[in-house]
Scaffold this motif. Sequence first.
Motif, PDB file in Angstrom:
ATOM      1  N   VAL A 130     -18.213  -9.644  56.386  1.00  0.00           N
ATOM      2  CA  VAL A 130     -16.381  -9.804  56.576  1.00  0.00           C
ATOM      3  C   VAL A 130     -15.803 -10.640  57.734  1.00  0.00           C
ATOM      4  O   VAL A 130     -16.223  -9.583  58.690  1.00  0.00           O
ATOM      5  CB  VAL A 130     -16.280  -8.227  56.270  1.00  0.00           C
ATOM      6  CG1 VAL A 130     -14.660  -8.260  56.197  1.00  0.00           C
ATOM      7  CG2 VAL A 130     -16.898  -7.362  55.391  1.00  0.00           C
ATOM      8  N   ARG A 169     -12.206  -9.958  59.652  1.00  0.00           N
ATOM      9  CA  ARG A 169     -10.720  -9.027  59.566  1.00  0.00           C
ATOM     10  C   ARG A 169      -9.807  -9.345  60.748  1.00  0.00           C
ATOM     11  O   ARG A 169      -9.810 -10.151  61.247  1.00  0.00           O
ATOM     12  CB  ARG A 169     -11.505  -7.300  59.784  1.00  0.00           C
ATOM     13  CG  ARG A 169     -10.066  -6.278  59.926  1.00  0.00           C
ATOM     14  CD  ARG A 169     -11.763  -5.760  60.240  1.00  0.00           C
ATOM     15  NE  ARG A 169     -11.782  -4.962  59.013  1.00  0.00           N
ATOM     16  CZ  ARG A 169     -12.468  -3.483  58.320  1.00  0.00           C
ATOM     17  NH1 ARG A 169     -12.783  -3.104  59.949  1.00  0.00           N
ATOM     18  NH2 ARG A 169     -12.892  -3.012  57.827  1.00  0.00           N
ATOM     19  N   PRO A 176      -6.870  -1.616  59.939  1.00  0.00           N
ATOM     20  CA  PRO A 176      -7.367  -2.591  59.385  1.00  0.00           C
ATOM     21  C   PRO A 176      -5.654  -3.171  58.158  1.00  0.00           C
ATOM     22  O   PRO A 176      -5.378  -2.531  57.793  1.00  0.00           O
ATOM     23  CB  PRO A 176      -7.913  -2.734  58.316  1.00  0.00           C
ATOM     24  CG  PRO A 176      -8.891  -1.700  58.875  1.00  0.00           C
ATOM     25  CD  PRO A 176      -8.023  -0.853  59.691  1.00  0.00           C
ATOM     26  N   ASP A 204      -8.807  -8.065  55.059  1.00  0.00           N
ATOM     27  CA  ASP A 204     -10.560  -8.438  55.307  1.00  0.00           C
ATOM     28  C   ASP A 204     -10.418  -9.291  53.775  1.00  0.00           C
ATOM     29  O   ASP A 204     -10.012  -9.379  53.242  1.00  0.00           O
ATOM     30  CB  ASP A 204     -10.877  -7.749  54.672  1.00  0.00           C
ATOM     31  CG  ASP A 204     -11.334  -6.161  55.630  1.00  0.00           C
ATOM     32  OD1 ASP A 204     -10.937  -6.598  57.254  1.00  0.00           O
ATOM     33  OD2 ASP A 204     -12.274  -5.271  55.480  1.00  0.00           O
TER      34      ASP A 204
END
Length: 238
Positions: A128, A130, A149, A152
Amino acid sequence: MIPAHMRSKPLPVVLLSAALIALLVGSAAAKPRLGDGTGGVKLKKLGEFQAPVHVDNAPGSGKLLFVVEQRGRIQVLRGRKKVGHPFLDISELVEVGGEQGLLSVAFPPDYEQSGRFYVYYTVRGGDVNRVAEFRRTGPTTADPGSLRPVIDFSHPDNSNHNGGQLQFGRDGYLYIGTGDGGSGGDPNGNGQNPNSPLGKLLRIDPLPGNAGAHGVPPDNPFAGPAPGLDEIFSLGLR
């Protein structure tokens, strides 16, 4: 023998010749200055960094420069001297190797007031990428615990072509350059797939909004009911 009518002319000619010679000698002796187009480039060591991949300044931060290290730290230069502590250290969260790591930082136009800033990194594990928000605690310090976050992107198949560039546009929105998923020649066709965030330039409002953790500008090409991810601004990129 020189005719009489020319005997009064040599002096101006001699003076002109002397002036030209002086000009040429002076030009040859003059040392070129840096920045004048002829003096070249002079390098000066400002500090030592581990795998630096990006550098930026921030609104209202004066002469501070922020240097992103791939291993997961952002260091600060104040003037021509490296500050003795990192601005941000998220090494424990970052997968490092090849083209993976902490890859970019961007400061919004209101950074001086809000203290918010954004980084792009490969999440530990490598599957991933981000974009996350953090907050400043002082001119040269930020709080790793302020992590929020923002968006993503799954990047599971290959470790290369992670993209990583963040930049705020004049419109105040955050532009995000994502890699196409890796390998060679984009074998999964991500770059041309409007339903994949990979191989794209994304454009978002990084503050919470209509997409949950972030907002989507209404004039993005695929925003609204049109097929394709709302966040895409441009597609078909490496």
